[in-house]
Design a protein around this motif. Structure first.
Motif, mmCIF file in Angstrom:
data_model
loop_
_atom_site.group_PDB
_atom_site.id
_atom_site.type_symbol
_atom_site.label_atom_id
_atom_site.label_comp_id
_atom_site.label_asym_id
_atom_site.label_seq_id
_atom_site.Cartn_x
_atom_site.Cartn_y
_atom_site.Cartn_z
ATOM 1 N N LEU A 148 0.849 -1.185 0.000
ATOM 2 C CA LEU A 148 0.000 0.000 0.000
ATOM 3 C C LEU A 148 0.890 1.242 0.000
ATOM 4 O O LEU A 148 1.870 1.308 0.750
ATOM 5 C CB LEU A 148 -0.892 0.038 1.246
ATOM 6 C CG LEU A 148 -1.935 -1.062 1.425
ATOM 7 C CD1 LEU A 148 -2.659 -0.891 2.763
ATOM 8 C CD2 LEU A 148 -2.946 -1.044 0.286
ATOM 9 N N THR A 149 0.579 2.193 -0.857
ATOM 10 C CA THR A 149 1.326 3.453 -0.886
ATOM 11 C C THR A 149 0.471 4.571 -0.304
ATOM 12 O O THR A 149 -0.746 4.609 -0.480
ATOM 13 C CB THR A 149 1.745 3.817 -2.316
ATOM 14 O OG1 THR A 149 0.595 3.796 -3.165
ATOM 15 C CG2 THR A 149 2.775 2.839 -2.836
ATOM 16 N N VAL A 150 1.130 5.482 0.386
ATOM 17 C CA VAL A 150 0.457 6.597 1.044
ATOM 18 C C VAL A 150 1.195 7.887 0.719
ATOM 19 O O VAL A 150 2.427 7.934 0.780
ATOM 20 C CB VAL A 150 0.432 6.406 2.577
ATOM 21 C CG1 VAL A 150 -0.350 7.538 3.243
ATOM 22 C CG2 VAL A 150 -0.159 5.062 2.958
ATOM 23 N N TRP A 151 0.444 8.926 0.356
ATOM 24 C CA TRP A 151 1.018 10.259 0.167
ATOM 25 C C TRP A 151 0.539 11.149 1.299
ATOM 26 O O TRP A 151 -0.658 11.192 1.603
ATOM 27 C CB TRP A 151 0.571 10.896 -1.148
ATOM 28 C CG TRP A 151 1.128 10.285 -2.388
ATOM 29 C CD1 TRP A 151 2.002 9.244 -2.495
ATOM 30 C CD2 TRP A 151 0.829 10.701 -3.731
ATOM 31 N NE1 TRP A 151 2.268 8.977 -3.813
ATOM 32 C CE2 TRP A 151 1.561 9.857 -4.599
ATOM 33 C CE3 TRP A 151 0.015 11.687 -4.274
ATOM 34 C CZ2 TRP A 151 1.498 9.981 -5.986
ATOM 35 C CZ3 TRP A 151 -0.043 11.819 -5.653
ATOM 36 C CH2 TRP A 151 0.698 10.967 -6.504
ATOM 37 N N THR A 152 1.447 11.873 1.931
ATOM 38 C CA THR A 152 1.052 12.876 2.923
ATOM 39 C C THR A 152 1.944 14.098 2.796
ATOM 40 O O THR A 152 3.016 14.039 2.209
ATOM 41 C CB THR A 152 1.170 12.340 4.369
ATOM 42 O OG1 THR A 152 2.547 12.310 4.761
ATOM 43 C CG2 THR A 152 0.555 10.958 4.513
ATOM 44 N N GLY A 153 1.494 15.183 3.383
ATOM 45 C CA GLY A 153 2.274 16.418 3.416
ATOM 46 C C GLY A 153 2.866 16.687 4.781
ATOM 47 O O GLY A 153 3.206 17.831 5.094
#
Length: 414
Positions: free
Chosen positions: A37-42
């Motif tokens: 699973l890939t996750v993008w966050t700032g």
């Protein structure tokens, strides 16, 4: 986590992250290894280690799932994610923005998955144990489309070398802001753009607001103008803060010891400590009516509607919001718990940073919660209102222009 607060130098890193993270929706159903699973966050600020810890602990406890989190600037996410999710080329999970209202656009484009894995138990999202306003914020047409990635209240940071006793009322705050503006120092730095908004707090303290229950503007009403006028006068005439500060610029002034006070969130504490500022924390002073109020801030964490692993993605969100993960996160970052069943934890109560932010949860209000086109109301109407008024002092004129724009954006017909 402050809105759009990433440094420009992160841009190239962010773009590289997009390339190396690839398509988060790749199918690992062959059974040859753990589901990826890939996750993008700032989350690139001082609170970043807390989010890293959640991912690391989840992976350790779930050998059949491997989560990889890529951090980039909020600007990059907001530029890349909408089209990526529409085409199915984006990450499985993302924090689309530090603005909670941004989730509405993804609901409109059918880009986010409805979260159905709710209920009791560690393997489900315990919505009954999350702060009610956070669940409401991410619920559209009775369906939950995101969970809160965090929850923060804004508090008053003060430089102990400049402030002997923090103010407890709005009148004291205004008086100290003026008196402490001397010798090249600013009394209360007020950012108005690229930031978690603090000006709404000033309005609330002084009896004003931005919109009413029908999403119609109230900034140009007598109460709205009266709530802004004293603060505008302090900026324009008393010079308590430079005009047009971004959030990063306001933070830099406090870090450099050039500001006596600033209203900010728990993410700021690590950077101020690193800068060597001897600061204290206090609750935002009580308003003109004697009641305390501050701004509550959250970021959404949502799942792509086109993920090939909806079950595992929802399992990750359940863990992220779990009692175990959130207790550890609060201790690591200083954020108040987003769960209501952690308020009596002895360790959190004993932590001087967490306790200040947590003590204001019951008094916190979200900024423009589920107001139509809320993001544009902020960028296209509210920010220009504050910037224009603090530059020329004409609160009524700036408010009238802003009110017209706000009503256009929200669809209010008066």
């Amino acid at each position: 986590m402050r809105n759009k607060r990433a440094l420009a130098a992160l841009a190239s890193v962010a773009l590289t992250g997009l390339l190396v993270s690839g398509c988060g929706n790749s199918d690992d159903s062959s059974g040859s290894g753990p589901v990826s699973l890939t996750v993008w966050t700032g989350f690139t600020g001082g609170d970043a280690p807390g989010y890293d810890e959640i991912v690391s602990d989840f992976n350790a406890a779930h050998p059949d799932i491997k989560v990889t989190m890529t951090k980039m600037s909020w600007d990059t996410i907001q530029q890349k994610l909408p089209s990526a999710w529409v085409t199915g080329q984006g990450p499985d999970i993302a924090a689309p923005s530090s603005d909670p209202n941004a989730i509405a656009q993804y609901v409109k484009t059918n880009s986010v998955l409805e979260i159905t894995n709710t209920g009791t138990g560690d393997d489900k999202v315990n919505t009954d144990q999350l702060a009610a306003e956070l669940v409401k914020e991410f619920t559209y047409n009775g369906k939950l489309y995101a969970v809160p990635a965090n929850y923060a209240t804004l508090s008053l940071y003060y430089n102990k070398k400049l402030v002997s006793k923090p103010p407890t009322t709005v009148a004291e705050l205004q008086d100290q802001a003026a008196k402490l503006t001397t010798g090249g120092n600013y009394g209360l730095v007020l950012a108005d753009n690229n930031t978690i908004q603090m000006w709404p707090i000033l309005q609330w303290l002084s009896g004003g607001d931005i919109v009413d229950a029908n999403n119609c503007s109230v900034v140009s009403t007598p109460a709205g103008i009266a709530s802004l006028q004293p603060w505008v006068d302090l900026v324009k005439n008393k010079k308590i803060s430079p005009v047009g500060l971004s959030g990063a610029e306001a933070d830099s002034l406090f870090s450099a010891g050039k500001a006596a006070m600033e209203i900010n969130g728990p993410w700021a504490a690590p950077s101020y400590q690193k800068a060597g500022v001897d600061f204290g924390l206090a609750a935002v002073p009580a308003g003109a009516d004697g009641k305390p109020v501050t701004l509550g801030s959250t970021a959404p964490l949502a799942i792509s509607a086109k993920t090939k692993h909806p079950q595992q993605a929802q399992e990750f969100l359940a863990y992220w919001t779990s009692k175990t993960a959130q207790l550890k996160f609060s201790k690591t970052t200083g954020f108040p718990p987003l769960r209501t069943d952690l308020g009596d934890d002895a360790d959190l109560k004993a932590d001087p940073t967490v306790s200040i932010f947590a003590s204001q949860v019951s008094n916190a209000r979200l900024y423009l919660p589920q107001v139509p086109n809320a993001t544009k109301v902020d960028t296209d109407a509210y920010v220009p209102l504050i910037q224009t008024a603090t530059r020329d002092g004409d609160v009524a004129g700036a408010a009238a222009t802003a009110a017209k724009k706000i009503n256009e954006l929200t669809g209010c017909t008066q």
